[in-house]
Design an enzyme around this catalytic site. Sequence first.
Site, PDB file in Angstrom:
ATOM      1  N   GLU A  42      11.705 -34.640  31.857  1.00 23.41           N
ATOM      2  CA  GLU A  42      11.850 -36.040  31.482  1.00 23.41           C
ATOM      3  C   GLU A  42      13.245 -36.550  31.842  1.00 23.41           C
ATOM      4  O   GLU A  42      14.243 -35.949  31.454  1.00 23.41           O
ATOM      5  CB  GLU A  42      11.641 -36.145  29.962  1.00 23.41           C
ATOM      6  N   TYR A  90      10.839 -29.464  30.959  1.00 23.85           N
ATOM      7  CA  TYR A  90       9.921 -28.970  29.934  1.00 23.85           C
ATOM      8  C   TYR A  90       8.727 -28.182  30.459  1.00 23.85           C
ATOM      9  O   TYR A  90       7.972 -27.623  29.686  1.00 23.85           O
ATOM     10  CB  TYR A  90       9.455 -30.072  28.987  1.00 23.85           C
ATOM     11  N   ARG A 119       6.220 -39.662  38.328  1.00 20.21           N
ATOM     12  CA  ARG A 119       4.856 -39.304  37.995  1.00 20.21           C
ATOM     13  C   ARG A 119       3.852 -40.268  38.620  1.00 20.21           C
ATOM     14  O   ARG A 119       2.770 -39.866  39.005  1.00 20.21           O
ATOM     15  CB  ARG A 119       4.692 -39.318  36.475  1.00 20.21           C
ATOM     16  N   GLU A 168       8.022 -28.941  20.789  1.00 16.46           N
ATOM     17  CA  GLU A 168       9.122 -29.599  21.521  1.00 16.46           C
ATOM     18  C   GLU A 168       9.193 -31.068  21.152  1.00 16.46           C
ATOM     19  O   GLU A 168       8.166 -31.691  20.947  1.00 16.46           O
ATOM     20  CB  GLU A 168       8.866 -29.522  23.042  1.00 16.46           C
ATOM     21  N   CYS A 222      -7.858 -81.676  20.709  1.00 10.22           N
ATOM     22  CA  CYS A 222      -6.651 -81.013  20.189  1.00 10.22           C
ATOM     23  C   CYS A 222      -5.806 -80.469  21.351  1.00 10.22           C
ATOM     24  O   CYS A 222      -6.247 -79.613  22.117  1.00 10.22           O
ATOM     25  CB  CYS A 222      -7.042 -79.880  19.244  1.00 10.22           C
ATOM     26  N   LYS A 281       2.482 -37.845  16.941  1.00  3.06           N
ATOM     27  CA  LYS A 281       3.324 -39.036  16.954  1.00  3.06           C
ATOM     28  C   LYS A 281       3.949 -39.229  15.584  1.00  3.06           C
ATOM     29  O   LYS A 281       3.364 -38.893  14.559  1.00  3.06           O
ATOM     30  CB  LYS A 281       2.477 -40.269  17.316  1.00  3.06           C
ATOM     31  N   CYS A 335      -5.004 -79.757  10.968  1.00  3.23           N
ATOM     32  CA  CYS A 335      -4.486 -79.066  12.149  1.00  3.23           C
ATOM     33  C   CYS A 335      -3.036 -79.489  12.410  1.00  3.23           C
ATOM     34  O   CYS A 335      -2.748 -80.683  12.492  1.00  3.23           O
ATOM     35  CB  CYS A 335      -5.352 -79.380  13.367  1.00  3.23           C
ATOM     36  N   ASP A 349      11.487 -39.893  24.852  1.00  2.00           N
ATOM     37  CA  ASP A 349      10.914 -41.104  25.417  1.00  2.00           C
ATOM     38  C   ASP A 349      11.664 -41.499  26.680  1.00  2.00           C
ATOM     39  O   ASP A 349      12.657 -42.216  26.637  1.00  2.00           O
ATOM     40  CB  ASP A 349      10.988 -42.211  24.360  1.00  2.00           C
ATOM     41  N   CYS A 394      -3.191 -81.611  15.939  1.00  2.00           N
ATOM     42  CA  CYS A 394      -3.849 -82.912  16.120  1.00  2.00           C
ATOM     43  C   CYS A 394      -4.159 -83.621  14.814  1.00  2.00           C
ATOM     44  O   CYS A 394      -4.646 -84.753  14.812  1.00  2.00           O
ATOM     45  CB  CYS A 394      -5.116 -82.744  16.954  1.00  2.00           C
ATOM     46  N   LYS A 447       9.221 -34.914  21.796  1.00  2.00           N
ATOM     47  CA  LYS A 447       8.694 -35.734  22.887  1.00  2.00           C
ATOM     48  C   LYS A 447       9.714 -36.830  23.165  1.00  2.00           C
ATOM     49  O   LYS A 447       9.790 -37.830  22.479  1.00  2.00           O
ATOM     50  CB  LYS A 447       7.344 -36.336  22.507  1.00  2.00           C
ATOM     51  N   CYS A 504      -9.746 -75.592  13.704  1.00  2.00           N
ATOM     52  CA  CYS A 504      -9.634 -77.013  14.002  1.00  2.00           C
ATOM     53  C   CYS A 504     -10.868 -77.381  14.831  1.00  2.00           C
ATOM     54  O   CYS A 504     -11.055 -76.847  15.926  1.00  2.00           O
ATOM     55  CB  CYS A 504      -8.360 -77.284  14.802  1.00  2.00           C
TER      56      CYS A 504
HETATM   57  S1  IVH Z   1       4.346 -31.920  28.485  1.00  2.00           S
HETATM   58  C1  IVH Z   1       0.680 -31.518  30.252  1.00  2.00           C
HETATM   59  N1  IVH Z   1       6.526 -31.963  27.028  1.00  2.00           N
HETATM   60  O1  IVH Z   1       5.263 -37.320  27.455  1.00  2.00           O
HETATM   61  C2  IVH Z   1       1.606 -32.123  29.360  1.00  2.00           C
HETATM   62  N2  IVH Z   1       5.762 -34.015  27.951  1.00  2.00           N
HETATM   63  O2  IVH Z   1       2.555 -38.468  27.072  1.00  2.00           O
HETATM   64  C3  IVH Z   1       2.447 -33.168  29.952  1.00  2.00           C
HETATM   65  N3  IVH Z   1       7.171 -35.931  27.441  1.00  2.00           N
HETATM   66  O3  IVH Z   1       4.223 -37.438  30.802  1.00  2.00           O
HETATM   67  C4  IVH Z   1       3.832 -33.108  29.688  1.00  2.00           C
HETATM   68  N4  IVH Z   1       8.678 -34.851  26.271  1.00  2.00           N
HETATM   69  O4  IVH Z   1       6.720 -37.899  30.224  1.00  2.00           O
HETATM   70  C5  IVH Z   1       5.657 -32.691  27.743  1.00  2.00           C
HETATM   71  N5  IVH Z   1       8.447 -31.846  25.746  1.00  2.00           N
HETATM   72  C6  IVH Z   1       7.586 -32.569  26.465  1.00  2.00           C
HETATM   73  C7  IVH Z   1       7.751 -33.957  26.659  1.00  2.00           C
HETATM   74  C8  IVH Z   1       6.797 -34.642  27.405  1.00  2.00           C
HETATM   75  C9  IVH Z   1       8.315 -36.032  26.756  1.00  2.00           C
HETATM   76  C10 IVH Z   1       6.482 -37.057  28.075  1.00  2.00           C
HETATM   77  C11 IVH Z   1       6.168 -36.817  29.523  1.00  2.00           C
HETATM   78  C12 IVH Z   1       4.684 -36.885  29.613  1.00  2.00           C
HETATM   79  C13 IVH Z   1       4.350 -37.721  28.421  1.00  2.00           C
HETATM   80  C14 IVH Z   1       2.937 -37.491  27.947  1.00  2.00           C
END
Ligand code: IVH
Length: 674
Positions: free
Chosen positions: A175, A227, A135, A112, A433, A315, A409, A116, A412, A114, A427
């Site tokens: 999210e 999610y 949360r 999935e 200074c 990441k 420096c 933000d 000074c 992630k 320095c």
């Molecule tokens: S699973 C137990 N799925 O990422 C796992 N999190 O760094 C926890 N997030 O707190 C969440 N997309 O705010 C999950 N597809 C996704 C996500 C997701 C974004 C965020 C979420 C979580 C954070 C963890």
Amino acid sequence: MAHPRARIAELRAAIMQYNFKYYVLNESDIPDAIYDVLMAELKSLESAHPEFDDAHSPTKIIGAKPDGIFAKVKHPQPMLSLGNGMEESEVDAFRDRVYRGLGTNAVSWVVEPKIDGLAIALTYVDGVLVLGATRGDGEIGEDVTQNVFTLASIPKSLQQTDRWPIPARLEVRGEVYMRTDEFELLNQRLEAAGEKTAANPRNAASGSLRQKDPKITMQRPLRFFAYSIGPVDGRWPDTQWETLAVLRAYGFAINDDVQHCNTYAEAISYAHTWMQKRDDLPYEVDGIVFKVNSLAQQRELGVAGRDPRWALAYKFPAREATSILRNIVVSVGRTGNITPAAEIASVQLSGVTVSNASLHNADLIEKLDLRIGDTVNLKRAGDVIPYIIGPVLSARNGAEQPWHMPSHCPSCGTALVREGAEVAWRCPNVSGCIEQRKRRIEYAVSREALDIVGFGEKQAALLVDIGLITDVADIFALKADDFAGLDGFGERKISKLMDSISAAKQQPVSRVLISLGITLVGTTVSQLLLQRFDTLDALADATVSEIAAIEGVGPGIAQSVTEYFAIPQNRLLIAKLTAAGLQTSGGATRVVTSSALVGMVFVVTGSFPTMSREQAEALIAEHGGKATGSVSKKTTYVLAGSDPGASKTTKAAELGIPVIDEATFRQLIAGDKE
Ligand code: IVH
């Protein structure tokens, strides 16, 4: 006649909607009399059927007009965080841990994006949305139900579906986020209205959801993706993939880019193709989440610290960009170290405008053969401060100018020195200074040290410049009158500042020791020193061997401490601080500001974008965690910045200990991002 339970659910949903319209939107589409009849019916059904009672029923919370303070909500099941890996090898290692943990390779995966944004939990009783909670720190969040009601993409009642019966009670997690284009429009609107804009879609989403007035939240372009689920009272499918399908059928938005993969190879390859798409997406994504599909396998794997062992965020790799090196400027640190930094033509990197980059030291500039005017490649590792990879030699036209470290420096004018094997130029004019003075004061009042709220870089510079203070002790002699007429000091501000100055006198001696800014003396070391020497005077009199004899304190620290106290002005500063009423004796008392990291053991390595290593250690201690020097089985996390110690990261990989960056660390302690 409907089943009482169904009727209760129906009444609750209707009344919650009416409450929302009435109390939040100040509009109502039903006469009071009808409202009263519905409420009476609900009350009587509830008293006839106490088995369907619920703390979140509108009979219990009616008229709860938003009062500006969010109630705290304890999550029945902690909202976890996610471990992450930057390299494919780390995802492979995660897969291996999963296989080992389960004793089988028979695992299918759900991959999935992630997104933000910020995580929230939505509680549905008999299909009716009764509670929306942030949360928070994972254990305790805030009740933002009224605000959640304003989001069109969050169902207020779950849709009936043949796919799966609606459980008696269900928590849906997901999210809240903002699309990038809508975020930009919002910022334009805020700017035009003279209001504060947000730095990125994530902050905008979080700020918008946590508005005291739901009417404001309603005007914000917030969206929601579900999610996962939290606790469920009733039967539930046994896979993540089916969970998403059921949630979709209930009326939730599910990300279209989620994918079920039968093998790990498929999952990794999907992740790769996906990364290419990153920029085409209408929202910001900072990685890809790998989840074990079977919920039974998830339960079997369990949780390590705050991270599930069954999921990992892969990441995105560091983003690179090209820009022009306009100038190299040097700054003077609190110990006199001169640090060069690059000024570059503004460029977009991972969705952020960047105009500065770190250069670490003069040797690096020489090694890279960086010249002013060069076209340079930049990188942001782990989405933090960018650095210069090197010049693009083919882009040179001969007009580029080599850069040389100044010999004196910039503040000074004292000739800079470089001793022994040190890479940094310094320095040596410690007491004279001005720039060093400002930096020392700035450090002394910072959050990790005396924590004088409202006193920062700007105030330190101003007060030093006009000669009101020369060291941190002078701050305690300041009177409200001293600020009168100064730029940026209104009456309220002055009175607040005077309060925080006098509060700082109560700071424990360990913080006073940190505030001296002695090289290598952060929270952990200051505790160790004060467990052995009860007062700062006693510490000042100690010899190198006495200090080095303390367990956990090496000769380097001992040297640094004795060198510091060998300077007469520094001894004088202790006397001044004592006279000013600060705590300069009393041994070690640990200040714990939260328990977010209790039971966790960290190893800190490398350099970080917005904190020093000492500050990182201070934060760990203040949140109840422990920092140690070497990686072992007992280590919970390795907190690594740029240029981490290779032995530490290798050891961590061997032992399967998660390596986290500053951003993740801050999430751990703040608990806000998730
Ligand atoms: S699973 C137990 N799925 O990422 C796992 N999190 O760094 C926890 N997030 O707190 C969440 N997309 O705010 C999950 N597809 C996704 C996500 C997701 C974004 C965020 C979420 C979580 C954070 C963890």
